[in-house]
Write a protein that holds these residues in place. Structure first.
Motif, PDB file in Angstrom:
ATOM      1  N   MET A  34       0.822  -1.200   0.000  1.00 24.88           N
ATOM      2  CA  MET A  34       0.000   0.000   0.000  1.00 24.88           C
ATOM      3  C   MET A  34       0.861   1.257   0.000  1.00 24.88           C
ATOM      4  N   LEU A  35       1.887   1.262   0.844  1.00 28.33           N
ATOM      5  CA  LEU A  35       2.719   2.456   0.950  1.00 28.33           C
ATOM      6  C   LEU A  35       3.572   2.662  -0.298  1.00 28.33           C
ATOM      7  N   TRP A  36       4.085   1.571  -0.873  1.00 27.60           N
ATOM      8  CA  TRP A  36       4.864   1.728  -2.108  1.00 27.60           C
ATOM      9  C   TRP A  36       3.975   2.178  -3.260  1.00 27.60           C
ATOM     10  N   TYR A  63       3.806  -7.209  -7.348  1.00 32.37           N
ATOM     11  CA  TYR A  63       2.906  -7.055  -8.481  1.00 32.37           C
ATOM     12  C   TYR A  63       1.526  -6.564  -8.047  1.00 32.37           C
ATOM     13  N   ALA A  64       1.283  -6.506  -6.748  1.00 35.19           N
ATOM     14  CA  ALA A  64       0.047  -5.889  -6.263  1.00 35.19           C
ATOM     15  C   ALA A  64       0.099  -4.368  -6.405  1.00 35.19           C
ATOM     16  N   VAL A  65       1.317  -3.821  -6.535  1.00 36.67           N
ATOM     17  CA  VAL A  65       1.484  -2.362  -6.574  1.00 36.67           C
ATOM     18  C   VAL A  65       0.756  -1.723  -7.761  1.00 36.67           C
ATOM     19  N   LEU A  86      -2.873  -1.343  -7.014  1.00 29.80           N
ATOM     20  CA  LEU A  86      -3.129  -0.343  -5.979  1.00 29.80           C
ATOM     21  C   LEU A  86      -2.887   1.075  -6.490  1.00 29.80           C
ATOM     22  N   VAL A  87      -1.902   1.232  -7.391  1.00 29.00           N
ATOM     23  CA  VAL A  87      -1.655   2.554  -7.980  1.00 29.00           C
ATOM     24  C   VAL A  87      -2.866   3.003  -8.782  1.00 29.00           C
ATOM     25  N   VAL A  88      -3.445   2.082  -9.550  1.00 28.51           N
ATOM     26  CA  VAL A  88      -4.647   2.409 -10.323  1.00 28.51           C
ATOM     27  C   VAL A  88      -5.759   2.873  -9.391  1.00 28.51           C
ATOM     28  N   LEU A 108      -5.718  -8.913 -12.803  1.00 24.93           N
ATOM     29  CA  LEU A 108      -4.746  -9.954 -13.155  1.00 24.93           C
ATOM     30  C   LEU A 108      -3.525  -9.893 -12.254  1.00 24.93           C
ATOM     31  N   CYS A 109      -3.065  -8.688 -11.956  1.00 27.38           N
ATOM     32  CA  CYS A 109      -1.916  -8.522 -11.054  1.00 27.38           C
ATOM     33  C   CYS A 109      -2.202  -9.161  -9.698  1.00 27.38           C
TER      34      CYS A 109
END
Length: 284
Positions: A1-3, A232-234, A237-239, A260-261
């Motif tokens: 989340m933070l990244w 790869y969750a980043v 989460l960025v979106v 998909l990520c």
């Protein structure tokens, strides 16, 4: 989340701070925060055996990676940056297998393939919203390589030093490596709006001090390849954060790529079902 939140803050602070100045300001804020925690908790110096790995990860991951990422994102559109940087987890798995002797189970490989496909979808959906250059692609590639090398260098360190020690001194070494940008940081800070400076401080306290420490804590308890796959969750989460905080409504391809990520991360972290227990002998 933070990244994931870091990418949003970098886009904000990057309009007022040059890549090197932003990296140095972020690392100084992180080093001060971590140093204060170490003083309160009376954390000592890392063992001698840990210094080599800390130095390598500090220069490559905390130093070169942050400068290259900040600079690269100014040279290429967001989609291209996402595509290139997201080869990092694949490089981590390959380097971890080669240098650390880590296994590469089929579920990890399958999950990374699914997640990378999602990252490609997110990247393609975001492409075309800015210019691209060969220099920008090279910088994003450099960021991916130094990120992977830094993670692999940090993994053995966590066998002899605590996550807090590894993160604190890695951050400090990264800040020292970025000291050539001190003059630019002073110059940019004088003209930067308060919001940009606050974003830089946020980057240092949360995505650096807190997130890198929690990352090291988790990395000490699993393989570098599995931990790399979780990043790869980043993109997903960025979106989501760009939608909530920047008003950037994602398209269907972007949403599908984000899902998909997350699905790939779930696959890579899953474990095979335990083998069925052998039947007990029949009662006499």
């Amino acid at each position: 989340m933070l990244w994931a939140s870091a990418f949003v803050s970098i886009r904000s602070a990057g309009s007022a701070y040059s890549p090197g100045a932003l990296a140095l300001g972020r690392l100084l804020a992180g080093a001060v925060t971590l140093g204060a925690i170490c003083l309160v908790r009376r954390v000592g110096w890392p063992p001698r055996a840990a210094w080599r790995g800390i130095a390598v990860s500090g220069v490559l991951w905390f130093g070169v990676y942050m400068v290259a990422l900040n600079w690269g994102e100014q040279q290429v559109d967001a989609g291209t940056a996402a595509l290139v940087v997201n080869i990092g987890p694949i490089l981590i798995a390959l380097l971890g297998s080669r240098l650390l002797g880590e296994a590469m189970p089929p579920r990890l490989l399958a999950g990374m393939a699914v997640s990378f496909a999602g990252a490609v979808a997110v990247g393609l959906s975001m492409s075309g919203k800015g210019g691209s250059s060969v220099l920008g692609v090279v910088l994003c590639l450099l960021a991916a390589v130094t990120y992977a090398a830094g993670v692999v260098a940090q993994k053995p360190v966590l066998g002899v030093a605590s996550p807090l020690q590894a993160t604190t001194f890695g951050c400090l070494i990264g800040a020292v490596a970025c000291l050539p940008f001190a003059g630019q940081l002073v110059h940019d800070a004088a003209d930067a709006p308060v919001s940009a400076t606050l974003n830089m401080l946020y980057l240092g306290v949360f995505p650096t001090a807190l997130a890198f420490t929690t990352w090291a804590y988790a990395l000490a308890r699993t393989t570098a390849g599995r931990m790399g796959a979780t990043t790869y969750a980043v993109p997903a989460l960025v979106v989501l954060m760009s939608w909530l905080f920047l008003g950037e409504v994602p398209g269907l391809l972007t949403l599908a790529g984000g899902l998909l990520c997350l699905a790939g991360v779930a696959v890579s972290r899953s474990r095979p079902r335990a083998a069925a227990t052998e039947p007990t002998p029949e009662r006499a």
